[in-house]
Each structure stands twice: as structure tokens, then as C-alpha cells.
Design a protein around this motif. Structure first.
Motif, PDB file in Angstrom:
ATOM      1  N   UNK A   1       0.848  -1.186   0.000  1.00 57.75           N
ATOM      2  CA  UNK A   1       0.000   0.000   0.000  1.00 57.75           C
ATOM      3  C   UNK A   1       0.882   1.233   0.000  1.00 57.75           C
ATOM      4  N   UNK A   2       0.404   2.301  -0.652  1.00 62.59           N
ATOM      5  CA  UNK A   2       1.167   3.552  -0.568  1.00 62.59           C
ATOM      6  C   UNK A   2       0.244   4.728  -0.339  1.00 62.59           C
ATOM      7  N   UNK A   3       0.793   5.752   0.326  1.00 63.64           N
ATOM      8  CA  UNK A   3      -0.007   6.872   0.821  1.00 63.64           C
ATOM      9  C   UNK A   3       0.856   8.112   0.881  1.00 63.64           C
ATOM     10  N   UNK A   4       0.203   9.261   1.081  1.00 68.64           N
ATOM     11  CA  UNK A   4       0.927  10.521   1.282  1.00 68.64           C
ATOM     12  C   UNK A   4      -0.031  11.561   1.854  1.00 68.64           C
ATOM     13  N   UNK A   5       0.525  12.685   2.282  1.00 67.90           N
ATOM     14  CA  UNK A   5      -0.225  13.917   2.560  1.00 67.90           C
ATOM     15  C   UNK A   5      -1.268  13.737   3.660  1.00 67.90           C
ATOM     16  N   UNK A   6      -0.823  13.861   4.899  1.00 70.94           N
ATOM     17  CA  UNK A   6      -1.687  13.619   6.053  1.00 70.94           C
ATOM     18  C   UNK A   6      -1.755  14.874   6.928  1.00 70.94           C
TER      19      UNK A   6
ATOM     20  N   UNK B   1       2.666  10.939  -4.927  1.00 69.95           N
ATOM     21  CA  UNK B   1       1.778  11.512  -3.925  1.00 69.95           C
ATOM     22  C   UNK B   1       1.483  12.965  -4.245  1.00 69.95           C
ATOM     23  N   UNK B   2       1.471  13.820  -3.237  1.00 67.94           N
ATOM     24  CA  UNK B   2       1.516  15.281  -3.334  1.00 67.94           C
ATOM     25  C   UNK B   2       0.214  15.983  -3.703  1.00 67.94           C
ATOM     26  N   UNK B   3      -0.565  15.486  -4.671  1.00 74.80           N
ATOM     27  CA  UNK B   3      -1.606  16.325  -5.273  1.00 74.80           C
ATOM     28  C   UNK B   3      -2.983  16.174  -4.635  1.00 74.80           C
TER      29      UNK B   3
ATOM     30  N   UNK C   1      -4.657   7.792 -12.305  1.00 71.65           N
ATOM     31  CA  UNK C   1      -3.961   6.675 -12.936  1.00 71.65           C
ATOM     32  C   UNK C   1      -3.628   7.098 -14.357  1.00 71.65           C
ATOM     33  N   UNK C   2      -2.355   7.011 -14.739  1.00 71.15           N
ATOM     34  CA  UNK C   2      -1.877   7.625 -15.978  1.00 71.15           C
ATOM     35  C   UNK C   2      -1.007   6.673 -16.786  1.00 71.15           C
TER      36      UNK C   2
ATOM     37  N   UNK D   1      -0.683  12.053 -28.960  1.00 68.17           N
ATOM     38  CA  UNK D   1      -1.469  11.096 -28.174  1.00 68.17           C
ATOM     39  C   UNK D   1      -1.274   9.641 -28.565  1.00 68.17           C
ATOM     40  N   UNK D   2      -1.023   9.370 -29.848  1.00 64.72           N
ATOM     41  CA  UNK D   2      -0.884   7.978 -30.265  1.00 64.72           C
ATOM     42  C   UNK D   2       0.564   7.482 -30.205  1.00 64.72           C
ATOM     43  N   UNK D   3       1.453   8.252 -29.554  1.00 63.09           N
ATOM     44  CA  UNK D   3       2.825   7.781 -29.397  1.00 63.09           C
ATOM     45  C   UNK D   3       2.844   6.606 -28.427  1.00 63.09           C
ATOM     46  N   UNK D   4       3.959   5.927 -28.365  1.00 65.65           N
ATOM     47  CA  UNK D   4       4.061   4.697 -27.589  1.00 65.65           C
ATOM     48  C   UNK D   4       3.822   4.951 -26.104  1.00 65.65           C
ATOM     49  N   UNK D   5       3.074   4.044 -25.478  1.00 61.88           N
ATOM     50  CA  UNK D   5       2.960   4.026 -24.025  1.00 61.88           C
ATOM     51  C   UNK D   5       4.171   3.292 -23.478  1.00 61.88           C
ATOM     52  N   UNK D   6       4.905   3.934 -22.569  1.00 60.84           N
ATOM     53  CA  UNK D   6       6.198   3.397 -22.144  1.00 60.84           C
ATOM     54  C   UNK D   6       6.264   3.132 -20.636  1.00 60.84           C
ATOM     55  N   UNK D   7       5.176   3.335 -19.944  1.00 59.87           N
ATOM     56  CA  UNK D   7       5.179   3.093 -18.508  1.00 59.87           C
ATOM     57  C   UNK D   7       3.848   3.484 -17.903  1.00 59.87           C
ATOM     58  N   UNK D   8       3.770   3.400 -16.592  1.00 56.03           N
ATOM     59  CA  UNK D   8       2.536   3.633 -15.855  1.00 56.03           C
ATOM     60  C   UNK D   8       2.823   4.497 -14.642  1.00 56.03           C
ATOM     61  N   UNK D   9       1.887   5.416 -14.336  1.00 57.85           N
ATOM     62  CA  UNK D   9       1.962   6.188 -13.100  1.00 57.85           C
ATOM     63  C   UNK D   9       0.693   5.961 -12.292  1.00 57.85           C
ATOM     64  N   UNK D  10       0.871   5.648 -11.003  1.00 56.44           N
ATOM     65  CA  UNK D  10      -0.223   5.529 -10.052  1.00 56.44           C
ATOM     66  C   UNK D  10      -0.051   6.635  -9.018  1.00 56.44           C
ATOM     67  N   UNK D  11      -1.081   7.450  -8.855  1.00 56.17           N
ATOM     68  CA  UNK D  11      -1.022   8.602  -7.954  1.00 56.17           C
ATOM     69  C   UNK D  11      -1.999   8.370  -6.812  1.00 56.17           C
ATOM     70  N   UNK D  12      -1.507   8.343  -5.587  1.00 55.68           N
ATOM     71  CA  UNK D  12      -2.399   8.198  -4.450  1.00 55.68           C
ATOM     72  C   UNK D  12      -3.006   9.547  -4.073  1.00 55.68           C
ATOM     73  N   UNK D  13      -4.253   9.515  -3.658  1.00 50.87           N
ATOM     74  CA  UNK D  13      -4.842  10.695  -3.057  1.00 50.87           C
ATOM     75  C   UNK D  13      -4.216  10.914  -1.680  1.00 50.87           C
ATOM     76  N   UNK D  14      -4.691  11.884  -0.940  1.00 50.31           N
ATOM     77  CA  UNK D  14      -4.149  12.167   0.382  1.00 50.31           C
ATOM     78  C   UNK D  14      -4.834  11.313   1.444  1.00 50.31           C
ATOM     79  N   UNK D  15      -4.174  11.184   2.569  1.00 51.86           N
ATOM     80  CA  UNK D  15      -4.801  10.592   3.746  1.00 51.86           C
ATOM     81  C   UNK D  15      -5.852  11.534   4.317  1.00 51.86           C
ATOM     82  N   UNK D  16      -5.522  12.830   4.387  1.00 50.46           N
ATOM     83  CA  UNK D  16      -6.477  13.792   4.960  1.00 50.46           C
ATOM     84  C   UNK D  16      -6.390  15.181   4.340  1.00 50.46           C
ATOM     85  N   UNK D  17      -5.301  15.523   3.686  1.00 53.97           N
ATOM     86  CA  UNK D  17      -5.130  16.877   3.156  1.00 53.97           C
ATOM     87  C   UNK D  17      -6.209  17.176   2.121  1.00 53.97           C
ATOM     88  N   UNK D  18      -6.870  18.316   2.292  1.00 52.53           N
ATOM     89  CA  UNK D  18      -7.958  18.693   1.400  1.00 52.53           C
ATOM     90  C   UNK D  18      -9.334  18.378   1.940  1.00 52.53           C
ATOM     91  N   UNK D  19      -9.400  17.768   3.116  1.00 55.81           N
ATOM     92  CA  UNK D  19     -10.703  17.491   3.713  1.00 55.81           C
ATOM     93  C   UNK D  19     -11.441  16.371   3.008  1.00 55.81           C
TER      94      UNK D  19
END
Length: 507
Positions: free
Chosen positions: A149-154, A401-403, A408-409, A418-436
Motif C-alpha cells: 500500500x502507498x499513501x501521502x499527505x496527512x 503523492x503530493x496532489x 492513474x496515468x 497522443x498515439x505515441x508509444x505508451x512506455x510506462x505507468x503512473x499511479x497517484x495516491x490521493x491524500x490521507x487527509x489533506x484537502x478534507x
């Protein structure tokens, strides 16, 4: 003939093999309970793991010492295959020093690979809570599927740590925390709960802020359930700082005061995190980027995107800025960039996972792009992406994290095409609490300009991944409220990344 049992001695906090497990010290007249900040473990290897605690019977005392006297204190520790401690595989004594705010970092060695353990401490006649930890598989084996599991921003003030509690209930094997573990701000009236003290600048301030956060029972549960790999972002020092450049100078500080603040911030970070002694700070710097192997299954490249970055281009914020394309600009610094590419070239595991802080994929809107993200350092991003392509890295996955939102990107060879090669994956976690609490929005913002952005959620939570030999599955876990305790968790969306097939596939 007398039976001889196995023992582990501690030299400078590092465990080495010996004979016979020592019993815990007998109880004496006990001072106040010192384990109010819980226990933690981290940076697992195939044969060892870091065990952490900090003695603090009065965690929020203004001097940052947690109610402890100036004397150093002997702390006993034990590691067992079970939570009843009927058998010990490692034990010893370490000194909790006043100079280190009575924190301890024990490297418990001589452990079996790919194994679960329990651990505890004893000091001043008291026994700590029991923590659960585990070791990585041996470097030449794949081992079991890994639940990470991964997390950020508390931000403490903006809500309860329900997501930490739900993450603990998932019982992951490993937790990554990608920054903003604490926030440096003073209290803001009307929030769910309040910071103690003004904006933090001194060592005592930072120690007390960590004590406030670590007093939270939901955070303690998340630490006690699994080993953590941690890296800070900006709020562990100051919002949006870049290297040694101040960004939000509140309160106003002289150059000498800013240096003292950074020194204090990194010292307190180390004191309060389950890091190996190799990550101990020296003055205003702390060696945090590191590689952690999980057998032949995965390699975690934990990055530091704050200490070595160039200042934000054209100032901070969202804007159109040609300087963001300058080849001289770097988010990692040249040494860390070379270290990363060298590690990727080694192809040590099926999955190469980059644990880092700020949004990696291109994300433009009508006002431009965030100069604090990789969009403000586009040549730096291109060098790393091209670097893993040149090295034929099979499965690069970036964790972010951070945002304060979940994304998921797909990562593209050329974001302008847009049709260029997909070369990897990014998974962005939401915050634990930042932003309410957030809201139920799931429409991907500005997707017409960024078709590689595939998922968005504005709820709080974390990401649970299950990493196997043939696929990595990501479950975006969300809670609907953090302004009240006890919200259930749900899976907002799930994706898989297939071995050798870059990019996201919806489940």
C-alpha cells in the motif's frame, strides 16, 4: 548437557548473531508509560529490518523532549515469529539517547528471508505495543505475491486518519509513504482538529509536531501492521521549497535561520522514521534516495525530489513557462539521476518501481502546468523516460503523492502526440487527509488536453497494490468522509498492468 539457545547482541543499534535470547529486564517501580508514540519498522531486507520507537510519556511538552529527563535510557527489544513471544529469534538492548529525543533505530539482523515477525520494546518497567513486520525474499528468489500500500499527505488539521486505519485493516506486507507525513503550519481556527504551536521552525518545534501526529491511534495502527519505506516531500521542511531555496518564507528568516530550520527538520525526520543508520542526516542534508530489493519480484527506487532540484521555473504555481524545457534544469540532481538509471539498467526484478513525490505525467490546463511537478522540469523527465527505454526496462511503474487526488496515468514517449508509444505507468495516491472530505467527482480534469490521464478521484484514501510475476494490480481505496471518525472504505477503481505490456488496463 545444558541446552544453548540463540542470542543476538546489539552494537551501536545494529544486531549481530550470537548465542541465547536474553529475557526482558524485570520490572521496577515504573515511571509514566513511555511508549505513547507507538512502534514502527522499516527498510526491510532479506535478513534484517529496522525497528523504531521513541520514548515520550508527555509527547506534547514544549521542549520537544516528550517529558523525558536528560538521562539516556536502556531499551530492551525482542523479535519473535509469533505475537506471544514464546520463541525469540533476535533480542538485545539499545540506548535511547537524550540527544536523539530518546528515539531508537535497531537493525534487527539474522532473520530469515520472506518471513513474518513480531517485535516489541521494554523500557523503565513498561512494555510497548507489539508490531508486525516482515523481511524481503532472498535476492535470487521471487517469493510470494506482495501486497503493498502507498499513501501521502496527512494534514492533521484537515481530518481524521481513517484511511490509515483502513489501510492497517488490509494488512499489507509493505507500506510506502511518499511525503508530507507532517505539515509545518500553525493552527487554523475552525478545522477538524488543531496543530499545537505556531509554524514550526526549531528542533523542539519539529519534534513536538511529529509527536502530535504520531500520537494518533490510526497512524500508530498503520505503522504497527507492516514495515514502511519512507521519503519526505516539502512539508516536512517548508511548503514548496526547492533544494536550499525558500519558497514560502513564513515566518521571515535570515539565511542562517533557514539553514538552522532545514537542519532541524531533517534531524527530526530521521528521529521519527524507521530508517537505517545510513540515512542519518548531516547538517542540512540527509541521504534518502536508496534502492530496496524485494527478491526477483520488484525493486523499489526511492527518490528524493526536493534536496537536489533546481528552483521552480518562472516562480511557483501553474503557468506557461518556456524555461521549464531547459536541459540544465533537474528535479533529481545529476548524481541521483545517474544512480537511478544505473539501477534501472541492472534489471534486478520483474517490476522497477519508482517511489517519488510529485506528478510525473504531463498535465496541462488552460493556465499551463504546475512548476512544482515534473512539468516544471520537462528535460529531466525526458532524460529519465528515455533512459529506461534505452535500457529496455520491462516494467517501469512510477508511484506519486503530493496532489491530494487519485490519478492513474499512462506514460507516453511523446506527450504532445497522443498515439505515441505508451512506455510506462503512473499511479497517484490521493491524500490521507489533506484537502478534507473532497467530493464524488470522478471526471478526469482536462482529459481532452491529456488523453493519457485515465482515472481521477477526489476522495481521501490510499492505493493498495498486489504485485505478482505476471501483473501488478492497483486498487484505489477511498473513504467518503474524514471529518468524522469511522467511515468505511471502498474500492473506487481497479487497474492492472501486465508484465511486459506498459500502460493501464481497467478491471
Amino acid at each position: 548437557m545444558a541446552k544453548v539457545s540463540r542470542r543476538v547482541f546489539v552494537l551501536g543499534g545494529v544486531a549481530t548473531a550470537g548465542i541465547a535470547a536474553a529475557p526482558l529486564r524485570s520490572a521496577q517501580a515504573a515511571p509514566p508509560y513511555p511508549f505513547k508514540l507507538g512502534v514502527a519498522s522499516g527498510d526491510p531486507a532479506a535478513d534484517s529490518v529496522v525497528l523504531w520507537t521513541r520514548l515520550a510519556p508527555s509527547p506534547l511538552d514544549a521542549d520537544g523532549q516528550g517529558g523525558m529527563a536528560t538521562a539516556d535510557v536502556a531499551v530492551d527489544w525482542q523479535v519473535s515469529p509469533n505475537d506471544r513471544f514464546t520463541t525469540l529469534v533476535a533480542s538485545g538492548t539499545v540506548t535511547a539517547r537524550y540527544a536523539d529525543a530518546h528515539s531508537v533505530h535497531v537493525v534487527a539482523g539474522g532473520l530469515a528471508p520472506d518471513a513474518e515477525y513480531h517485535y516489541r520494546f521494554r523500557a523503565q518497567g513498561h512494555v510497548s505495543p507489539v508490531g508486525r513486520t516482515r523481511t524481503a525474499p532472498a535476492n535470487d528468489t521471487v517469493g510470494r505475491d506482495l501486497v503493498m500500500a502507498f499513501a501521502s499527505c496527512a494534514h492533521y488539521e484537515e481530518g481524521y486518519y481513517t484511511a490509515y486505519r483502513r489501510m492497517a485493516e488490509d494488512r499489507p506486507d509493505l507500506v510506502l509513504h511518499l511525503g508530507d507525513y507532517i505539515y509545518e503550519y500553525g493552527p487554523t481556527a475552525g478545522r477538524v482538529r488543531l496543530h499545537v504551536g505556531n509554524e514550526i521552525v526549531s528542533l523542539a518545534d519539529y519534534r513536538r509536531r511529529y509527536a502530535l501526529y504520531r500520537s494518533d491511534p490510526d497512524l500508530q495502527a498503520a505503522h504497527a501492521v507492516a514495515p514502511w519505506l519512507v521519503v519526505p516531500d516539502d512539508h516536512e521542511v517548508e511548503n514548496n521549497h526547492a533544494g536550499n531555496v525558500r519558497e514560502n518564507d513564513t515566518p521571515t528568516l535570515t539565511a542562517a535561520q533557514w539553514t538552522a530550520r532545514r537542519t532541524a527538520a531533517y534531524r527530526a525526520y530521521y528521529e521519527n522514521m524507521p530508517l537505517r543508520p545510513a540515512s542519518a542526516p548531516s547538517g542540512t542534508s540527509i541521504p534518502l534516495y536508496r534502492r530496496v530489493r524485494w527478491g526477483r519480484l520488484a525493486t523499489f527506487h526511492m527518490l528524493d525530489t526536493r534536496q537536489f532540484r533546481s528552483d521552480q521555473a518562472c516562480g511557483d504555481g501553474w503557468k506557461v513557462c518556456a524555461d521549464a524545457d531547459l536541459a540544465s534544469r533537474t528535479l533529481t540532481g545529476a548524481a541521483q539521476e545517474a544512480w537511478l538509471l544505473d539501477g534501472l539498467a541492472q534489471k534486478l526484478g520483474t517490476w522497477d518501481i519508482l517511489g517519488q513525490q510529485v506528478f510525473f505525467a504531463r498535465r496541462f490546463n488552460d493556465t499551463g502546468a504546475s512548476m512544482d511537478s515534473w512539468d516544471g522540469y520537462r528535460a529531466s523527465r525526458q532524460r529519465i523516460q528515455q533512459g529506461w527505454r534505452d535500457r529496455a526496462v520491462r516494467n517501469p511503474v512510477v508511484l506519486t503523492g503530493d496532489v491530494h487526488r487519485a490519478w492513474a496515468n499512462d506514460l507516453k514517449a511523446d506527450y504532445a502526440t497522443p498515439n505515441s508509444a505508451t512506455i510506462g505507468t503512473e499511479l497517484v495516491t490521493t491524500s490521507i487527509s489533506s484537502g478534507g472530505n473532497g467530493d464524488a467527482t470522478t471526471a478526469v480534469p482536462d482529459q481532452s488536453n491529456n488523453p493519457h490521464l485515465k482515472f481521477f478521484s477526489n476522495r481521501r484514501g490510499y492505493v493498495r497494490t498486489t504485485i505478482g510475476q505476471t501483473q501488478l494490480r492497483a486498487d484505489f481505496r477511498a473513504v467518503d468522509t474524514i471529518s468524522e471518525h469511522g467511515a468505511p472504505v471502498r474500492t473506487a477503481a481497479s487497474f492492472v498492468v501486465r508484465d511486459g505490456v506498459p500502460g493501464l488496463q481497467a478491471v
